[in-house]
Design a protein around this motif. Sequence first.
Motif, mmCIF file in Angstrom:
data_model
loop_
_atom_site.group_PDB
_atom_site.id
_atom_site.type_symbol
_atom_site.label_atom_id
_atom_site.label_comp_id
_atom_site.label_asym_id
_atom_site.label_seq_id
_atom_site.Cartn_x
_atom_site.Cartn_y
_atom_site.Cartn_z
ATOM 1 N N VAL A 148 0.837 -1.186 0.000
ATOM 2 C CA VAL A 148 0.000 0.000 0.000
ATOM 3 C C VAL A 148 0.876 1.242 0.000
ATOM 4 C CG1 VAL A 148 -1.799 1.297 1.173
ATOM 5 C CG2 VAL A 148 -1.823 -1.197 1.243
ATOM 6 N N GLU A 149 0.766 2.034 -1.062
ATOM 7 C CA GLU A 149 1.538 3.263 -1.172
ATOM 8 C C GLU A 149 0.797 4.428 -0.530
ATOM 9 O OE1 GLU A 149 2.022 1.091 -5.228
ATOM 10 O OE2 GLU A 149 0.414 1.518 -3.803
ATOM 11 N N SER A 150 1.552 5.414 -0.104
ATOM 12 C CA SER A 150 0.974 6.634 0.434
ATOM 13 C C SER A 150 1.981 7.769 0.272
ATOM 14 C CB SER A 150 0.596 6.474 1.911
ATOM 15 O OG SER A 150 1.739 6.212 2.707
ATOM 16 N N GLY A 151 1.507 8.987 0.416
ATOM 17 C CA GLY A 151 2.385 10.139 0.384
ATOM 18 C C GLY A 151 2.332 10.966 -0.880
ATOM 19 N N LEU A 167 7.379 9.344 -0.485
ATOM 20 C CA LEU A 167 6.417 8.283 -0.659
ATOM 21 C C LEU A 167 6.758 7.128 0.265
ATOM 22 C CD1 LEU A 167 6.129 8.126 -4.558
ATOM 23 C CD2 LEU A 167 4.888 9.600 -2.946
ATOM 24 N N SER A 168 5.738 6.460 0.753
ATOM 25 C CA SER A 168 5.924 5.298 1.606
ATOM 26 C C SER A 168 5.169 4.119 1.023
ATOM 27 C CB SER A 168 5.417 5.568 3.029
ATOM 28 O OG SER A 168 6.128 6.620 3.640
ATOM 29 N N CYS A 169 5.679 2.951 1.260
ATOM 30 C CA CYS A 169 5.021 1.728 0.825
ATOM 31 C C CYS A 169 5.104 0.727 1.960
ATOM 32 C CB CYS A 169 5.690 1.173 -0.434
ATOM 33 S SG CYS A 169 5.068 -0.441 -0.951
ATOM 34 N N THR A 213 0.142 5.579 -6.148
ATOM 35 C CA THR A 213 -0.192 6.862 -5.550
ATOM 36 C C THR A 213 0.209 7.956 -6.533
ATOM 37 O OG1 THR A 213 0.069 8.266 -3.575
ATOM 38 C CG2 THR A 213 2.020 7.065 -4.313
#
Length: 125
Positions: free
Chosen positions: A5-8, A20-22, A119
């Motif tokens: 799940v990616e975010s940022g 970005l974070s995963c 993302t």
Amino acid sequence: QVQLVESGGGLVQAGDSLRLSCAASGRTFSWYAMGWFRQAPGKEREFVAAISWSGGRTYYADSVKGRFTISRDNAKNTVYLQMASLKPEDTGAYYCAAKIIYDSDYVPSSGYNYWGQGTQVTVSS
């Protein structure tokens, strides 16, 4: 089977930075190399960066070398992509990927087994 799940992602201006974070869900049962890819509308997905399981080896696309930094925290099952000096051409959907490997220092740029949903990163001029 790992879930990513990616975010940022977000909308930023040229020259800005973004991280970005995963996150990989659950416990991992194998060694995984981790990578980031991106895709702009109408274009092919391209390799951005990758990091070995050990974290000791990294590989970057020429287009981002010197501006992006990939890192990982295996204790948190998370990989990061620190992006600096962003350019409009960096715009695209960024995908996190994982590849099962059997060498802790292997850094693949293709053949990844698992993918996140992406993302969006949009860089305005």
